[in-house]
Design an enzyme around this catalytic site. Structure first.
Site, short mmCIF file in Angstrom:
data_model
loop_
_atom_site.label_atom_id
_atom_site.label_comp_id
_atom_site.label_asym_id
_atom_site.label_seq_id
_atom_site.Cartn_x
_atom_site.Cartn_y
_atom_site.Cartn_z
N GLN A 31 3.79 8.28 -2.09
CA GLN A 31 5.05 8.49 -1.39
C GLN A 31 5.79 7.16 -1.28
O GLN A 31 5.18 6.10 -1.25
CB GLN A 31 4.80 9.03 0.02
CG GLN A 31 4.13 10.38 0.07
CD GLN A 31 3.78 10.73 1.50
OE1 GLN A 31 2.70 10.41 1.96
NE2 GLN A 31 4.70 11.39 2.19
N GLN A 36 0.82 -1.20 0.00
CA GLN A 36 0.00 0.00 0.00
C GLN A 36 0.85 1.25 0.00
O GLN A 36 1.98 1.25 0.50
CB GLN A 36 -1.00 0.00 1.15
CG GLN A 36 -0.42 0.01 2.53
CD GLN A 36 -1.46 -0.28 3.59
OE1 GLN A 36 -2.30 -1.16 3.45
NE2 GLN A 36 -1.41 0.46 4.68
N GLY A 37 0.29 2.28 -0.58
CA GLY A 37 0.97 3.56 -0.65
C GLY A 37 0.02 4.68 -0.29
O GLY A 37 -1.21 4.49 -0.27
N TYR A 38 0.57 5.84 -0.03
CA TYR A 38 -0.21 6.99 0.41
C TYR A 38 0.07 8.18 -0.48
O TYR A 38 1.22 8.45 -0.82
CB TYR A 38 0.11 7.32 1.87
CG TYR A 38 -0.39 6.24 2.78
CD1 TYR A 38 -1.68 6.30 3.31
CD2 TYR A 38 0.37 5.11 3.06
CE1 TYR A 38 -2.17 5.29 4.11
CE2 TYR A 38 -0.12 4.09 3.86
CZ TYR A 38 -1.38 4.19 4.37
OH TYR A 38 -1.88 3.18 5.15
N ILE A 39 -0.99 8.88 -0.84
CA ILE A 39 -0.89 10.11 -1.60
C ILE A 39 -0.87 11.24 -0.60
O ILE A 39 -1.75 11.32 0.27
CB ILE A 39 -2.06 10.24 -2.59
CG1 ILE A 39 -1.99 9.08 -3.61
CG2 ILE A 39 -2.02 11.60 -3.29
CD1 ILE A 39 -3.19 8.99 -4.51
#
Length: 157
Positions: free
Chosen positions: A81, A27-30
């Site tokens: 990110q 998972q990634g975060y904007i």
């Protein structure tokens, strides 16, 4: 409005037997400028875009939408990110609830968290003997914060 109500605990791996197979999660975060979270998650053969509001105790608004896996991979690579959050999730039934145990890898290797989702903040639930310390109110353990402050860097601070 959809609400996520969850409690988080550190666990003692010596006291829990993990199921034979877990589900790998990437998972990634904007990045946002408020206390909201925009997450893209690849979970097995599915992918999701999730919007989360600011925490209020163990609760916050949550909106989750399934998206095509190929689009999720592009979003992860181009918009999120780094580093990504990488973990393997194991589910264990305890009483009437399912506990999700996340064993982190990569920049957060060594961190193992258990989460339980509840229908209300006052809902009673059984705490297994392997749940050692509650960290629900410690924002260091939010996955979105582990991107900028990975678990492996905590000892250096």
């Amino acid at each position: 409005m959809p609400k996520e109500i969850e409690r988080k605990f550190l666990i003692d791996l010596n006291l829990v037997v993990l199921p034979a197979n877990g589900e790998v999660i990437k998972q990634g975060y904007i990045q946002t400028i408020s206390k909201t979270v925009v997450r893209v998650r690849r979970y097995g053969q599915k992918a999701f875009l999730t919007l989360k509001g600011e925490n209020s105790g163990a609760s916050r608004s949550e909106f989750e939408y399934e998206i095509p896996v190929a689009e999720a991979e592009t979003i992860l690579i181009e918009l999120c990110q780094k580093p990504f959050i990488a973990k393997t999730r194991y589910c264990i039934n305890v009483g009437k609830h399912i506990w999700e145990i996340d064993v982190f890898s990569g920049e957060n290797e060594g961190l193992i968290l258990a989460e339980i989702e509840l229908s209300s903040e006052t809902e009673a639930f059984e705490i297994p003997n392997w749940a050692s310390k509650e960290v629900t109110d410690d924002s260091r353990y939010y996955n979105s914060n582990l991107v900028n402050f990975p678990y492996q860097s905590w000892a250096k601070v």
